[in-house]
Scaffold this motif. Structure first.
Motif, PDB file in Angstrom:
ATOM      1  N   UNK A 243       0.838  -1.192   0.000  1.00 44.51           N
ATOM      2  CA  UNK A 243       0.000   0.000   0.000  1.00 44.51           C
ATOM      3  C   UNK A 243       0.878   1.249   0.000  1.00 44.51           C
ATOM      4  N   UNK A 244       0.437   2.267  -0.718  1.00 43.57           N
ATOM      5  CA  UNK A 244       1.188   3.505  -0.778  1.00 43.57           C
ATOM      6  C   UNK A 244       0.306   4.721  -0.575  1.00 43.57           C
ATOM      7  N   UNK A 245       0.857   5.724   0.086  1.00 40.39           N
ATOM      8  CA  UNK A 245       0.135   6.974   0.299  1.00 40.39           C
ATOM      9  C   UNK A 245       1.068   8.000   0.895  1.00 40.39           C
ATOM     10  N   UNK A 246       0.714   9.259   0.781  1.00 44.20           N
ATOM     11  CA  UNK A 246       1.533  10.313   1.364  1.00 44.20           C
ATOM     12  C   UNK A 246       1.415  10.338   2.877  1.00 44.20           C
ATOM     13  N   UNK A 247       2.273  11.149   3.495  1.00 42.56           N
ATOM     14  CA  UNK A 247       2.212  11.312   4.947  1.00 42.56           C
ATOM     15  C   UNK A 247       0.851  11.869   5.336  1.00 42.56           C
TER      16      UNK A 247
ATOM     17  N   UNK B  78      16.850  -8.309  -4.711  1.00 43.41           N
ATOM     18  CA  UNK B  78      16.651  -6.873  -4.519  1.00 43.41           C
ATOM     19  C   UNK B  78      15.973  -6.251  -5.729  1.00 43.41           C
ATOM     20  N   UNK B  79      16.343  -6.705  -6.920  1.00 45.09           N
ATOM     21  CA  UNK B  79      15.695  -6.188  -8.133  1.00 45.09           C
ATOM     22  C   UNK B  79      14.208  -6.523  -8.136  1.00 45.09           C
ATOM     23  N   UNK B  80      13.861  -7.720  -7.694  1.00 43.27           N
ATOM     24  CA  UNK B  80      12.445  -8.086  -7.610  1.00 43.27           C
ATOM     25  C   UNK B  80      11.720  -7.149  -6.648  1.00 43.27           C
ATOM     26  N   UNK B  81      12.333  -6.882  -5.498  1.00 39.89           N
ATOM     27  CA  UNK B  81      11.712  -5.988  -4.528  1.00 39.89           C
ATOM     28  C   UNK B  81      11.498  -4.591  -5.083  1.00 39.89           C
ATOM     29  N   UNK B  82      12.484  -4.073  -5.814  1.00 44.41           N
ATOM     30  CA  UNK B  82      12.330  -2.733  -6.394  1.00 44.41           C
ATOM     31  C   UNK B  82      11.251  -2.711  -7.471  1.00 44.41           C
ATOM     32  N   UNK B  83      11.150  -3.784  -8.261  1.00 50.50           N
ATOM     33  CA  UNK B  83      10.084  -3.845  -9.271  1.00 50.50           C
ATOM     34  C   UNK B  83       8.711  -3.888  -8.622  1.00 50.50           C
ATOM     35  N   UNK B  84       8.606  -4.585  -7.493  1.00 55.41           N
ATOM     36  CA  UNK B  84       7.330  -4.641  -6.770  1.00 55.41           C
ATOM     37  C   UNK B  84       6.928  -3.233  -6.321  1.00 55.41           C
ATOM     38  N   UNK B  85       7.880  -2.481  -5.760  1.00 50.79           N
ATOM     39  CA  UNK B  85       7.583  -1.122  -5.319  1.00 50.79           C
ATOM     40  C   UNK B  85       7.157  -0.256  -6.500  1.00 50.79           C
ATOM     41  N   UNK B  86       7.793  -0.465  -7.647  1.00 52.66           N
ATOM     42  CA  UNK B  86       7.506   0.338  -8.832  1.00 52.66           C
ATOM     43  C   UNK B  86       6.157   0.004  -9.452  1.00 52.66           C
ATOM     44  N   UNK B  87       5.807  -1.297  -9.489  1.00 55.32           N
ATOM     45  CA  UNK B  87       4.679  -1.733 -10.310  1.00 55.32           C
ATOM     46  C   UNK B  87       3.474  -2.258  -9.541  1.00 55.32           C
ATOM     47  N   UNK B  88       3.631  -2.594  -8.278  1.00 59.33           N
ATOM     48  CA  UNK B  88       2.554  -3.294  -7.587  1.00 59.33           C
ATOM     49  C   UNK B  88       2.013  -2.542  -6.380  1.00 59.33           C
ATOM     50  N   UNK B  89       2.358  -1.278  -6.246  1.00 60.88           N
ATOM     51  CA  UNK B  89       1.863  -0.498  -5.120  1.00 60.88           C
ATOM     52  C   UNK B  89       0.414  -0.080  -5.372  1.00 60.88           C
ATOM     53  N   UNK B  90      -0.443  -0.334  -4.403  1.00 53.79           N
ATOM     54  CA  UNK B  90      -1.845   0.083  -4.475  1.00 53.79           C
ATOM     55  C   UNK B  90      -1.995   1.383  -3.682  1.00 53.79           C
ATOM     56  N   UNK B  91      -2.311   2.457  -4.390  1.00 57.20           N
ATOM     57  CA  UNK B  91      -2.369   3.770  -3.761  1.00 57.20           C
ATOM     58  C   UNK B  91      -3.698   3.988  -3.051  1.00 57.20           C
ATOM     59  N   UNK B  92      -3.633   4.607  -1.884  1.00 58.85           N
ATOM     60  CA  UNK B  92      -4.854   4.988  -1.185  1.00 58.85           C
ATOM     61  C   UNK B  92      -5.552   6.084  -1.980  1.00 58.85           C
TER      62      UNK B  92
END
Length: 406
Positions: free
Chosen positions: A54-58, A306-320
Motif C-alpha cells: 500500500x502507498x500513500x503520502x504522509x 533486490x531487483x524483484x523488490x524494487x520492481x514490486x515497489x515500482x509496479x505493484x503499489x496500491x495507492x490509497x
C-alpha cells in the motif's frame, strides 16, 4: 459509543494515532483495497502465501487503514501482528522482524502472544498436533531438527516440566535454546543420538516463521497476517542494507516461506519512495551492479532478489484513494458527533480546510478537531487553519544501522 470511548477516539485522531476507537469511528474509506485484502486472505488460507503493498503520502491514512485491515482479519479468526520498521526492527534483519511479529501476534479474545496461546491450546492427542509433528519432521518443511525435537519434547513436558516447556515456547518465539540441554532432554525420552546441526541466525528466523505459522493453524487460526508500517524508513539505510530490505520485501510479497505456509503480509510505505529513492539514487542500477561486483553466489542471489523488490515497489503499489465529498461529509458528521459526546457540548459548524484533491484525510480531521477545541474554549473566536506540508526525509542515516549490544 460511550463518552469515554468517544474521548479516546478524539484524542487518538488529534494525535494521528490509529487506535481501535478511532478506526471504529471512521472506518477506512478504501473499499477497493479492502476487496484486494479479502482476496489475499482467501488465497493465503487456501495455501498461496503472498502480500499486498500500500502507498500513500504522509497523513493519507496508511496506519489507519492497517488497523482497519487488522480488525477485519481478527474478526475472521486470523492471527495478526504489527511490525513498525525502526532502528530496533530493521526490515533487513529477519531475526528482529520475526521477534517483533511473534511478540505482537494476537488473536481476538486472547491476551498473551498468539504463538504461546496456540501451543498451550494444542490437543497433544489430536490430529492437528500429529499433522504438525509429521510436517515439521518431513524434508518438505525445510526445518532444522530443533523444531520436530522441541515439538516432541513439548508434548512430553507441557504438564510434567513447566519450566522447560516455557524454554521451548521462548525458543519458538525467538530466544536461543541450549543444545547440550536439548540433547540431554531428548535422550531422556528415548532419542539416543539426536542430530542437531547448526543453523545461521537469519535462516533460523525464517524457519521459526514457517513453524509458528503452521503452529497457529494447528490451533485453529486460518493464517497469520503480518502488517508492516513505516516501510519507507529503508530509504535511509546504506545501499547494502537497502538491497537486503528490498530482498526481504520481495520474499514476503512473493510468499517465499515454503509450500502451504499460511502467511499474508501487508506493507505500507510513502507513495513517493520509488521516485525519491529508487530512481533518484539510481538504486535500480547501482544495487545490482555493486552486489554482482563481489562475484559471490550470495551477492548475486541478493542482487536478483533486490531487483524483484524494487520492481514490486515500482509496479505493484496500491495507492490509497483521496477522500471524496461523500466520504468527507460522513467523516465530518461523525467527528462532530464524537466531539460533542466526548466533551458534552453541541459543536457548531467549522470551515476546516479547503477541499482540494491533494489534501489528506488526517489534515481534514486535525483541522476540524482543532477548530472545535478552540471554539469550545472561546465561542467568539473565529479560527482559520493553514496547512504546511513537511517533505519526507530519505537521507541516509548510518545511526539506523547501529543497534544496542543486547
Amino acid at each position: 459509543m460511550s463518552e469515554l470511548a468517544a474521548r479516546r477516539a478524539i484524542e487518538a485522531l488529534r494525535a494521528g494515532v490509529p487506535s481501535r476507537d478511532a478506526v471504529a469511528a471512521l472506518g477506512s474509506g478504501q473499499s477497493a483495497i479492502e476487496d484486494r485484502f479479502q482476496a489475499l486472505c482467501e488465497g493465503v488460507a487456501g495455501g498461496a502465501a503472498s502480500g499486498l503493498l500500500l502507498g500513500g503520502g504522509f497523513g493519507a491514512g496508511k496506519s489507519h487503514l492497517l488497523e482497519h485491515l487488522a480488525r477485519m482479519a481478527l474478526d475472521g479468526g486470523w492471527t495478526v501482528s504489527r511490525v513498525v520498521i525502526s532502528k530496533e526492527t530493521p526490515l533487513y534483519d529477519p531475526a528482529k522482524v520475526f521477534r517483533a511479529a511473534a511478540d505482537s501476534a494476537l488473536r481476538a479474545g486472547q491476551a498473551r502472544p498468539a504463538v504461546i496461546e496456540a501451543a498451550m491450546a494444542l490437543d497433544l492427542d489430536g490430529r492437528a498436533y500429529a499433522e504438525l509433528l509429521r510436517w515439521a519432521a518431513s524434508s518438505g518443511s525445510e526445518l532444522n531438527e530443533r523444531f520436530p525435537a522441541t515439538l516432541a519434547l513439548f508434548a512430553h513436558l507441557r504438564e510434567r516440566d513447566a519450566a522447560f516447556a516455557e524454554t521451548i515456547l521462548r525458543f519458538w518465539s525467538g530466544d536461543p535454546i541450549a543444545v547440550p540441554e536439548l540433547r540431554r532432554r531428548l535422550k531422556e525420552i528415548g532419542e539416543q543420538r539426536p542430530v542437531l546441526p547448526p543453523v545461521a541466525a537469519a535462516e533460523l528466523a525464517r524457519q521459526r516463521l514457517r513453524f509458528a505459522a503452521r503452529l497457529l493453524t494447528a490451533a485453529g487460526s486460518p493464517g497469520w497476517l503480518v502488517l508492516f508500517d513505516e516501510v519507507e524508513l529503508i530509504g535511509r539505510y546504506s545501499l547494502l542494507q537497502r538491497a537486503r530490505s528490498y530482498a526481504e520485501l520481495a520474499r514476503w510479497m512473493r510468499g517465499e516461506h515454503g509450500n502451504g505456509v499460511p502467511i499474508a503480509s501487508v506493507f505500507a510505505m510513502t507513495d513517493d519512495f520509488e521516485a525519491e529513492v529508487i530512481r533518484s539514487r539510481n538504486d535500480q542500477d547501482l544495487v545490482p551492479t555493486k552486489l554482482r561486483a563481489k562475484d559471490t553466489p550470495e551477492a548475486t542471489a541478493l542482487a536478483a532478489a533486490a531487483q524483484v523488490g524494487m520492481r514490486i515497489i515500482d509496479r505493484e503499489m496500491h495507492l490509497l484513494t483521496p477522500p471524496d465529498d461523500v466520504e468527507l461529509k460522513q467523516a465530518y458528521d461523525r467527528l462532530r458527533e464524537l466531539h460533542g459526546r466526548a466533551f458534552g457540548w453541541q459543536p457548531p459548524d467549522v470551515a476546516g480546510l479547503e477541499r482540494l484533491g491533494a489534501t489528506r484525510m488526517r489534515q481534514y480531521v486535525r483541522a476540524w478537531i482543532n477548530e472545535w477545541d478552540l471554539l469550545r474554549l472561546d465561542p467568539g473566536f473565529r479560527p482559520e487553519t493553514e496547512m504546511v506540508d513537511v517533505p519526507s526525509d530519505y537521507r541516509e542515516d548510518p545511526d539506523l544501522e547501529r543497534t544496542d549490544p543486547e
